[in-house]
Design a protein around this motif. Sequence first.
Motif, PDB file in Angstrom:
ATOM      1  N   GLY A 238       1.002 -10.939  -2.319  1.00  0.00           N
ATOM      2  CA  GLY A 238       0.953  -9.554  -2.744  1.00  0.00           C
ATOM      3  C   GLY A 238       0.221  -8.695  -1.726  1.00  0.00           C
ATOM      4  N   ALA A 239      -0.876  -9.228  -1.192  1.00  0.00           N
ATOM      5  CA  ALA A 239      -1.659  -8.477  -0.206  1.00  0.00           C
ATOM      6  C   ALA A 239      -0.814  -8.206   1.033  1.00  0.00           C
ATOM      7  CB  ALA A 239      -2.910  -9.265   0.165  1.00  0.00           C
ATOM      8  N   LYS A 240      -0.023  -9.173   1.406  1.00  0.00           N
ATOM      9  CA  LYS A 240       0.870  -9.007   2.560  1.00  0.00           C
ATOM     10  C   LYS A 240       1.854  -7.870   2.298  1.00  0.00           C
ATOM     11  CE  LYS A 240       2.675 -12.721   5.337  1.00  0.00           C
ATOM     12  NZ  LYS A 240       3.461 -13.967   5.281  1.00  0.00           N
ATOM     13  N   TYR A 241       2.418  -7.905   1.107  1.00  0.00           N
ATOM     14  CA  TYR A 241       3.372  -6.873   0.711  1.00  0.00           C
ATOM     15  C   TYR A 241       2.731  -5.493   0.775  1.00  0.00           C
ATOM     16  CZ  TYR A 241       5.404  -3.784  -2.821  1.00  0.00           C
ATOM     17  OH  TYR A 241       5.877  -2.703  -3.494  1.00  0.00           O
ATOM     18  N   ALA A 242       1.468  -5.431   0.322  1.00  0.00           N
ATOM     19  CA  ALA A 242       0.806  -4.128   0.253  1.00  0.00           C
ATOM     20  C   ALA A 242       0.241  -3.707   1.603  1.00  0.00           C
ATOM     21  CB  ALA A 242      -0.309  -4.168  -0.782  1.00  0.00           C
ATOM     22  N   GLY A 243       0.296  -4.595   2.597  1.00  0.00           N
ATOM     23  CA  GLY A 243      -0.238  -4.239   3.903  1.00  0.00           C
ATOM     24  C   GLY A 243      -1.751  -4.347   3.980  1.00  0.00           C
TER      25      GLY A 243
ATOM     26  N   ALA B 358       4.706 -12.308  -7.738  1.00  0.00           N
ATOM     27  CA  ALA B 358       3.875 -12.797  -6.636  1.00  0.00           C
ATOM     28  C   ALA B 358       3.563 -11.700  -5.638  1.00  0.00           C
ATOM     29  CB  ALA B 358       4.563 -13.960  -5.929  1.00  0.00           C
ATOM     30  N   GLU B 359       4.440 -10.706  -5.538  1.00  0.00           N
ATOM     31  CA  GLU B 359       4.253  -9.699  -4.500  1.00  0.00           C
ATOM     32  C   GLU B 359       4.037  -8.296  -5.059  1.00  0.00           C
ATOM     33  OE1 GLU B 359       6.922 -11.798  -1.020  1.00  0.00           O
ATOM     34  OE2 GLU B 359       7.584  -9.917  -1.861  1.00  0.00           O
TER      35      GLU B 359
END
Lengths: 364, 523
Positions: A238-243, B358-359
């Motif tokens: 999720g953190a990756k998705y949110a940048g 998950a995202e």
Amino acid sequence: MDKMPRWADVVLIPLISLMLAFIASGLVVLAIGENPIQAITVMVKGALGSTSGLGYTLYYATNYMFTGLAVAVAFHARMFNIGGEGQAAIAGVGATLVILAFDWPHWALALPFAIMGAALFGGFWAAVPAYLQAKRGSHIVITTIMFNFIAAAVMGFLLNGVLKNPNTQNAETVKFPAGAHLPTAHEMLAPLGINFSKSAPLNISFLLALLCAFLVWFLLWRTRLGYSIRAFGQSEKGAKYAGISAFKIIMISMFISGALAGMLSINVVMGEQERLIKEFVEGAGFVGIAVALMGRNHPVGIILASILFGMLTQGGFELLWEMPNISKEVVLVIQGMIILFTGALDYMVRGPVEKLFLRMHKGA
Amino acid sequence: MANAQLKERQETAAPAIELVGISKAFGPVQANKDITLSVARGSIHGIVGENGAGKSTLMSILYGFYKADAGEIYIGGKKTPIPDSSAAIAAGIGMVHQHFKLVENFTVLENVILGMEDGPMLRPSLAKARKLLQQLSDEYELSVDPDALVENLSVGHQQRVEILKALYRKADILILDEPTGVLTPAEADHVFRILQGLKEQGKTIILITHKLREIMEITDTVSVMRRGEMTATVKTAETSPEQLAELMVGRKVLLQIDKKPATPGADILEVKNLEVTDDKGVKRLKGISLEVRAGEILGIAGVSGNGQTELLEVLGGYMPASGTILINGTEIDLTGKHSDGQSRRKRGIAHVPEDRQAEGLIMDFAAWENMIFGYQNDPAYNKNALMMDNAAIRKETAAKMERFDVRPPIPALQAKNFSGGNQQKIVLAREIERNPDLLLVGQPTRGVDIGAIEFIHQRIVELRDEGKAILLVSVELEEILSLSDRILVMFDGHIMGERDPAKTDEKELGMLMAGMETNGGAN
């Protein structure tokens, strides 16, 4: 209603767990032929029965608050920091270097700089494993444990070398200048007409610990950084998705964690020993893990758990003193039992209590 | 009532399965309420219902995963308590789960005998299984290489292994949970042929699905569940998809989205020769080129795992790639410092990710915390350099929840406590209300109930009509066909071709999805 009331969650369940723990430890005490009621009384009295006992309890609790908060901050970023022990030790070096560098005119001036020294050194000691985790994928649990050993070796090297007081045989520094003496509970409470024990090591660091607890709460639940830390900890994808940058979060959260663990040295080195000794952390770094777990990684929970663990430590010492038949190991068993019931066996109590509430609600 | 049921049971000649008055509660949630179901021997019985209607719970009770609070199970007319899954297997029930339960690095044979070995040594069991497997695959078009490693098999073949496993355990009653979710249309047809074959051999099949088309195609009877109750059981021949949908949702539902023809404008997104190599060194995208214009929906069809996920992740900023991507004519960074989700959002790209749990959402965060996820750096949500403006965020969240009909509209509720459809509405509310130039949408209705699907589709079309560009990735062909203005089909990391949704059908798309060229691509 599909949940039990909050008071039951926060107060009733821990209380039941504590009762169960006392019953189980009572059986242990009974098994070695001692009176369990007496043992419990000695422990509680020893921890809370006098201002001296209370002073020690809160002094230990201060240490646990710092290390517990350290574990919690890292845990919110899903970093398991087991290196509180080493971070606190190295932070002690930082605080000591600052204090010995000047002839401080007043503690109020020395304290902020000592805090900075401790925070920088403790934070650095946590930042190295953090970097290895973020950039190289070395598991933080392994590296922080290893860094505890390295810290111990570094302490031995320094205290037997450059930092050693040449006038003693012990591995310790010279005594700190009088201007760096932190006010004790006795000194602080005397003007208010309260006669607090003079021997108890409780000092102003206790207030620093409470302040840190507030700051941790503020950081995690009121700031953007805390939001990002918690988001990263909950879901890396999720953190990756949110940048949200994983590297940044790992480094920052571990630095803060190490700095918090480092505050322990303010309490012990600056507040109590007034010199740097070799093994001043005495396992508080590890107790912090249990404290954070029991306190559910929330500052309020950590304050309460710290006080419980402070009572256990102080009460345990008292028990050793008052009841010679109870050995150090049995005290450990009792302490372990309480940790087991209140921390690990939470669900054993929770399930039935929840069901009971549901049934009561349905009946009503 | 009970007497009437008893009488009815005596009259019909021992159905394969009969459930009487099954109830099951999880805490205060009544997952199954007094369910009565009878499945005739040698028939295919469909069970449909929205997410959370209680289908899975009911099947888990039948397979011994859960114990019912009340009710009885009759197998072949005999009362059979099923306390655990070995009792279910002993009663002749086999289950093919939606997510396969196979050991990836075991061979097919090893997987089939797992838990059914005859003795301490494997060889005799393996030999026996090999013979039986041969027999079964001849009989039912169930051919798989018994010595292949499961991890090397296609999804369709892995599913066959699951079916073989059940048959090897002498299952007479086969339960399949969403069996076609991961298959191409051709593979799905094949499974249906297998099921027909099994039925002709006298096996009883229970098919759980949310695809009404499949229900209509293959089942003999169908039961509809809603909110834990069995609302209807009808003969498939005597019903229609519209009627089933209405029974599932409890109101009339538009199955086909009503939309005007697109009026596309300038190119918003241009992708040229995009390539992605994953960390194992496998090429995931092999030179993708496409463009999405303002005011159109470009649909990307394909079986999952053919590069669509990577395409979305590259566009969303969290997978490095080579090639060129232009947004409104300006190039964006694909590998360097400005290749992250934050930079992409600044360029006007909003992203509804494929995996919302998950995202797209932090499941333990409250709805209001999720409503700014990805946009936490927006000054509107921050009081100063340090502090977030929680009160303002809560207020805005309440308004967005209202506009997107998120139920319950409680900003403080954790994301995990919303149903799949409402979770998706939270993500959509967040992304659409940013008013992006380009919206990336991955699997917008996966695990979303029919009622919410209608709403979500309408919102996406509305955004298109406002002149925004939309890139839609979905494995649901129906969705692709009904929403898209143009369709690209992806297979094995490249684009098989472009089709006009008005001039193509599921069959042609299905062939392209399986990597077969068709001759319709000349336009």
